[in-house]
Design an enzyme around this catalytic site. Structure first.
Site, PDB file in Angstrom:
ATOM      1  N   SER A 102       6.628  59.992  17.006  1.00 50.27           N
ATOM      2  CA  SER A 102       5.741  60.661  17.375  1.00 50.27           C
ATOM      3  C   SER A 102       5.905  61.976  18.547  1.00 50.27           C
ATOM      4  O   SER A 102       5.974  60.869  20.153  1.00 50.27           O
ATOM      5  CB  SER A 102       4.058  61.054  17.347  1.00 50.27           C
ATOM      6  N   GLY A 103       6.044  62.965  19.513  1.00 51.44           N
ATOM      7  CA  GLY A 103       6.105  63.644  20.510  1.00 51.44           C
ATOM      8  C   GLY A 103       7.816  63.987  21.022  1.00 51.44           C
ATOM      9  O   GLY A 103       8.032  64.360  22.190  1.00 51.44           O
ATOM     10  N   THR A 107      11.271  68.155  15.845  1.00 50.64           N
ATOM     11  CA  THR A 107      11.012  69.537  15.507  1.00 50.64           C
ATOM     12  C   THR A 107      11.361  70.422  15.674  1.00 50.64           C
ATOM     13  O   THR A 107      12.310  70.936  15.275  1.00 50.64           O
ATOM     14  CB  THR A 107       9.520  69.556  14.779  1.00 50.64           C
ATOM     15  N   ASN A 152       1.120  63.378  21.316  1.00 49.22           N
ATOM     16  CA  ASN A 152       2.039  64.745  20.938  1.00 49.22           C
ATOM     17  C   ASN A 152       0.928  65.696  20.584  1.00 49.22           C
ATOM     18  O   ASN A 152       0.071  65.324  19.926  1.00 49.22           O
ATOM     19  CB  ASN A 152       2.833  64.571  19.401  1.00 49.22           C
ATOM     20  N   SER A 155       2.253  66.996  16.249  1.00 43.16           N
ATOM     21  CA  SER A 155       3.047  66.257  15.345  1.00 43.16           C
ATOM     22  C   SER A 155       2.812  66.722  14.341  1.00 43.16           C
ATOM     23  O   SER A 155       2.005  66.939  13.787  1.00 43.16           O
ATOM     24  CB  SER A 155       2.446  65.017  15.491  1.00 43.16           C
ATOM     25  N   SER A 156       4.429  66.541  13.295  1.00 45.01           N
ATOM     26  CA  SER A 156       4.461  65.994  12.143  1.00 45.01           C
ATOM     27  C   SER A 156       4.088  64.812  11.385  1.00 45.01           C
ATOM     28  O   SER A 156       5.028  64.159  11.795  1.00 45.01           O
ATOM     29  CB  SER A 156       6.587  66.745  12.341  1.00 45.01           C
ATOM     30  N   GLY A 378      10.579  57.908  13.514  1.00 42.86           N
ATOM     31  CA  GLY A 378      10.998  57.368  13.892  1.00 42.86           C
ATOM     32  C   GLY A 378      10.651  55.271  13.553  1.00 42.86           C
ATOM     33  O   GLY A 378       9.515  54.982  12.894  1.00 42.86           O
ATOM     34  N   GLU A 380       8.088  53.048  14.155  1.00 40.02           N
ATOM     35  CA  GLU A 380       7.023  52.692  14.861  1.00 40.02           C
ATOM     36  C   GLU A 380       6.392  50.976  14.046  1.00 40.02           C
ATOM     37  O   GLU A 380       6.661  49.971  13.883  1.00 40.02           O
ATOM     38  CB  GLU A 380       5.864  53.135  13.733  1.00 40.02           C
TER      39      GLU A 380
END
Length: 633
Positions: A102-103, A107, A152, A155-156, A378, A380
């Site tokens: 995330s971040g 995206t 983020n 974040s998606s 990704g 985690e």
């Protein structure tokens, strides 16, 4: 060390001394001069600059058009152009796997791929209706699927596979979207400093006075489901809401349908404000009927029916022909759980409805070829890793194995071409043992979890005991030495992860009281009525599948409805784990039929600061993303 002449080289694979430290040094040198893209063998590594770098203009896109990768600087446009040319030259579908935490910029890079393809393969030089629709895909998905997290601001909270479709002349003709694992739990609860999905704040701050009146809306702080800060520095929810409406219209969601969508979003907020008390015999009572009344008005259902379904749902007792429905009275805690389950289910189905609607407008059944863009979380490792992390890490385990197999295949083909005699070297990177431990029938973790959910008395504890019984001798499995009954360790390619199995059985069942479903099936809001209809789950699987007939092409499979257990009226029901595993297998089949390209997005620091690259943070991600593993091979 490498000679200074290699400082900032465009491809890390060209470094004479190839180690974790020299790769980091090279990336640091490039990042310091705003060179955020670097090749690393088969990977394009992209490091988030946390500032605007003016390298995405139409003029720059033209520089990459038709160029070989070694003729121009590393860039997401270079990979996009290479994939497009390979599709045209070899008549083979392509895929771009964009991963990272995330971040890290997944995206944003996905958007740049779509922007580039719309410009170089569009009918109208990138400014026609279809090109606009392709670019507006993401703002809609971001409004309903993205949120502020601690790392983020945008974040998606889901994964997506976007197929850009092309006709026989190589012009872009349409697109389809497949989504994975929307983080439904965010609807009802967020960590301190995080936000719910953007659309809630956009609606509350950006709606007109008349819209707010029609939806009985107040300020964000008035809603329990938005209990934390709603502000993001440099973010304008009012302007974002205007853009969301325009983007929704571009993607085939009419103003009248938008009104129904926003009523559902508002109804979820009111549902969250439904407070329960504890009456005699610990039976739940309603503290205030206004929230239920408002929810019922916006969902367009009968308020008395909704209230009864929340407090006194009926359950099935007996078996066979002797089955009957008996009314129960929930406790305060059970009523709160039922309310939250309803909020999550309604939002998740609304999100899938939006994706389906976009696919109906954009997807072309007769596309000649496609470029698939995968934007997915990704690997985690958090302080507490639960069911969601296992699904995400399982996905990355499969994607890493896909990369390794592809890389070995390319190397072997090159050796055979050059007639080099060689012996196979085992790099110890085969993920199959871990993949089998997670998902192989009959005793993979996900299979045992599904089985446990079938037992009336299945619990997290009995699930844990069965897993330990079947896997205690596996080198990939371990239990903590201290007494922690609900935890286990799993060895992944990127490291060992400690998982906590609390609430896994409940999360996998994802239960919703039948009376609440029946209540929502009577809705006069056509979207609520549709998403709780018997056919919605089957349609969602068929229309959104990467290999569905709606977006099929010569290199993909025909459409299919994923298997499951059929309930009354033909509706399909699957446990979350089974459904996700089937989706993932389907995705891997599609990727296996394409020529893949790999983009690894890297977060430079956890402070969201420009011009700061934290070495340990970056190296950890290089390992999680398989970049260092790839270099080693």
């Amino acid at each position: 060390m490498n000679p200074p002449s290699f400082d900032g080289v465009e491809d890390c694979a060209h470094l004479p001394e190839l180690h974790n430290s020299t790769v980091l040094h090279n990336l640091r040198k490039r990042y310091a001069t705003d060179l955020i893209y670097t090749y690393s063998g088969l990977f394009l590594v992209a490091i988030n600059p946390y500032k605007n770098v003016p390298i995405y203009t139409p003029k720059i896109a033209d520089l990459y058009r038709g160029k070989r990768k070694d003729e121009v600087a590393p860039h997401i446009f270079a990979i996009s152009d290479y994939a497009y040319r390979q599709m045209l030259d070899n008549q083979m579908n392509q895929s771009m796997l964009i991963t990272g935490e995330s971040g890290a910029g997944k995206t944003e890079n996905t958007k740049k791929v779509i922007q580039y393809i719309a410009q170089v393969a569009g009918r109208s030089g990138g400014v026609g209706e279809l090109e606009t629709q392709l670019i507006e895909l993401n703002p809609v998905l971001e409004a309903f699927g993205n949120a502020k997290t601690t790392r983020n601001n945008n974040s998606s909270r889901f994964g997506k596979f976007i197929k850009l479709q092309f006709n026989h002349g190589g012009l872009v003709s349409g697109a389809s979207v497949r989504v994975y694992l929307l983080e439904k739990s965010r609807v009802i609860d967020q960590l301190k400093g995080e936000r719910n999905f953007h659309i809630f704040y956009q609606l509350l701050l950006g709606a007109t006075a008349e819209e707010k009146k029609n939806m009985l809306l107040d300020a964000p702080e008035a809603y329990y489901y938005l209990k934390h800060s709603s502000h993001i520095d440099g973010w304008n929810d009012v302007e974002e809401f205007k853009h969301t409406k325009v983007a929704m219209k571009s993607c085939g969601i009419s103003p009248s349908d938008q009104a129904d969508v926003f009523k559902i979003v508002a109804g979820i907020l009111h549902l969250g404000n439904t407070e329960f008390g504890a009456g005699p015999n610990d039976q739940a009572t309603l503290k205030n009927k206004l929230a239920v009344k408002n929810t019922a008005e916006l969902f367009m259902v009968n308020p008395e029916t909704l209230e009864k379904a929340l407090l006194k749902p009926r359950i099935e007792v007996g078996s066979g022909k002797a089955k009957e429905l008996v009314s129960t009275h929930l406790t305060k805690e059970k009523a709160e759980d039922s309310r939250d389950a309803m909020a999550k289910s309604v939002y998740n189905r609304l999100f899938l409805w939006i994706v389906n609607r976009m696919n109906k407008v954009l997807a072309k059944p007769d596309a000649a070829s496609f470029i698939g863009v995968l934007d997915i979380a990704g690997f985690e490792i958090f302080e507490k890793n639960t069911f969601e992390q296992l699904c995400i890490n399982y996905t990355n385990e499969r994607l890493q194995q896909f990369f390794n197999n592809y890389m070995f295949k390319l190397e072997q083909e090159e050796y055979e071409r050059e007639r080099i005699e060689w012996k196979f070297i085992n790099f110890g990177v085969d993920s199959q043992m871990t993949i089998d431990l997670i998902a192989r029938p009959p005793y993979g973790i996900l299979k045992i979890l599904d089985e446990e959910c079938l037992f009336p008395n299945g619990t997290d504890h009995s699930f844990m005991e069965k897993m330990d019984y079947h896997h205690k001798n596996s080198p990939k499995w371990a239990r903590p030495k201290t007494f922690e009954p609900n935890t286990f360790f799993l060895k992944h390619y990127a490291g060992e992860v400690k998982y906590d199995t609390s609430d896994w059985v409940m999360k996998n069942k994802d239960p919703l009281q039948k009376d609440l479903v029946q209540c929502l099936k009577t809705s006069k809001n056509k979207i609520v009525f549709e998403v709780f209809g018997d056919q919605f789950d089957a349609l969602t699987e068929r229309d959104a599948s990467p290999s569905s007939s709606r977006s099929s092409s010569p290199a993909t499979k025909g459409g299919k409805v994923l298997g499951g257990t059929r309930g009354a009226g033909g509706a399909q029901f699957q446990f979350v784990a089974k459904k996700y595993d089937a989706q993932l297998t389907d995705l891997m089949d599609v990727l296996g039929s394409t020529q893949p390209h790999f983009v690894r997005c890297i977060l430079p620091n956890y402070k969201q600061r420009p011009n700061l690259l934290n070495g340990p943070v970056v190296q950890e991600q290089l390992r999680y993303n398989g970049v260092l593993e790839g270099i080693r091979i």
